[in-house]
Design an enzyme around this catalytic site. Structure first.
Site, PDB file in Angstrom:
ATOM      1  CG  ASP A  88      61.521  11.180  42.398  1.00  0.00           C
ATOM      2  OD1 ASP A  88      62.556  10.693  42.887  1.00  0.00           O
ATOM      3  OD2 ASP A  88      60.950  10.702  41.399  1.00  0.00           O
ATOM      4  CG  ASP A  90      66.217   8.869  38.810  1.00  0.00           C
ATOM      5  OD1 ASP A  90      66.942   9.461  37.993  1.00  0.00           O
ATOM      6  OD2 ASP A  90      66.662   8.231  39.778  1.00  0.00           O
TER       7      ASP A  90
END
Length: 297
Positions: A88, A90
């Site tokens: 991922d 963020d």
């Protein structure tokens, strides 16, 4: 020994007395712990063990550590080093939520950040929450994206994670519910082989308030993990997935090593491995890399 318990703390903060306490907890569990092997002095250590499930050993270690800011991860010794990383972006590879930071330029950061928080904790449908938040930014000048990128910082350990895994033959992919404007730049900066995310639609230099279809969501992250494993002729056992939000949970649970990184409660509770206190270097230590092995992207 068929299993390894890895303890990771901030540099210089892992007290050998804590290690002894954890080893005692494993003995009480009947896990027959072996001799500790320091991966980095007073920072990371492996404790081999047998005769106990990884989940039991990790739980016993966390109980023994009490409130000490030390991460404890237990996993099989065989196949520790993974050959595919899907991460991922963020609040995982970068320190911020880029959509929330864009919203600051529209005077909507607090409002949009609350929707982000609820979505990442699984309280809201990801697609619905994304469409709602992006819609609120219709008309915003694209200069807000450049300004947000200028302030975006990499998570501590991100460069070493990608650099070291890549140097050891792993394929690295950034898979984000955020936007290609940022994933492309992060991928280039850190050396990810691939990046996949959502596309913000722009007309005449302003956000239209829409994202391109199909939306890159929770299922798309899982599909990306499986697709890249197949393309690289790897079993899922040879993969590592890491993230912090509910839209990461499916890929985290499917990966051979799925890590909830400083994650939302719903994710931390469901993941087999957690990093709550330290940084992304923990993902290298849990694969058995020593500090001297690290390569910076």
């Amino acid at each position: 020994m068929p299993h390894i318990l890895t303890l990771v703390a901030a540099p210089g903060a892992l007290d050998p007395a804590l290690v002894s306490r954890v080893r005692g907890a494993l003995e009480a569990l009947g896990a027959a712990p072996g001799t500790p092997d320091w991966l980095a002095e007073r920072e990371a250590v492996d404790i081999p063990f047998a005769d106990a499930a990884a989940e039991q050993a990790a739980a016993a270690a966390r109980a023994a550590l009490a409130d000490a800011p030390v991460d404890a991860i237990a996993m099989p010794a065989e196949g520790r080093r993974k050959r595919l990383l899907v991460a991922d972006m963020d609040s995982t590879i970068v320190t911020s939520e880029t959509l929330d930071e864009i919203a600051a330029y529209a005077g909507l950061k607090e409002r949009i950040a609350e929707i982000t928080r609820r979505s990442m904790n699984g309280e809201l449908d990801f697609r619905q929450a994304l469409v709602e938040r992006v819609g609120m930014l219709a008309g915003l000048d694209v200069s807000a994206l450049e300004a947000t990128w200028a302030q975006t910082a990499m998570m501590p350990g991100a460069a070493e994670l990608v650099g070291t895994m890549r140097a050891n033959g792993a394929t690295c992919c950034l898979a984000s519910g955020g936007f290609t404007f940022f994933t492309g730049r992060v991928a280039e900066k850190l050396g990810f082989h691939h990046h996949v995310s959502n596309v913000l639609l722009i007309e005449d230099g302003r956000l239209t308030g829409k994202v391109a279809e199909p939306v890159f969501d929770r299922n798309a992250k899982l599909t990306t993990l499986k697709r890249l494993a197949t393309e690289n002729s790897l079993p899922l056992a040879a993969t590592l997935a890491v993230g912090d939000g509910a839209n990461d949970l499916d890929m985290i649970q499917a990966a051979g090593l799925g890590v909830a990184y400083r994650a939302k409660p719903v994710v931390a509770a469901a993941a087999r491995a957690r990093v709550d206190h330290t940084d992304l270097l923990a993902l290298l230590y849990m694969q058995g890399y020593r500090r001297a092995d690290f390569v910076t992207a």
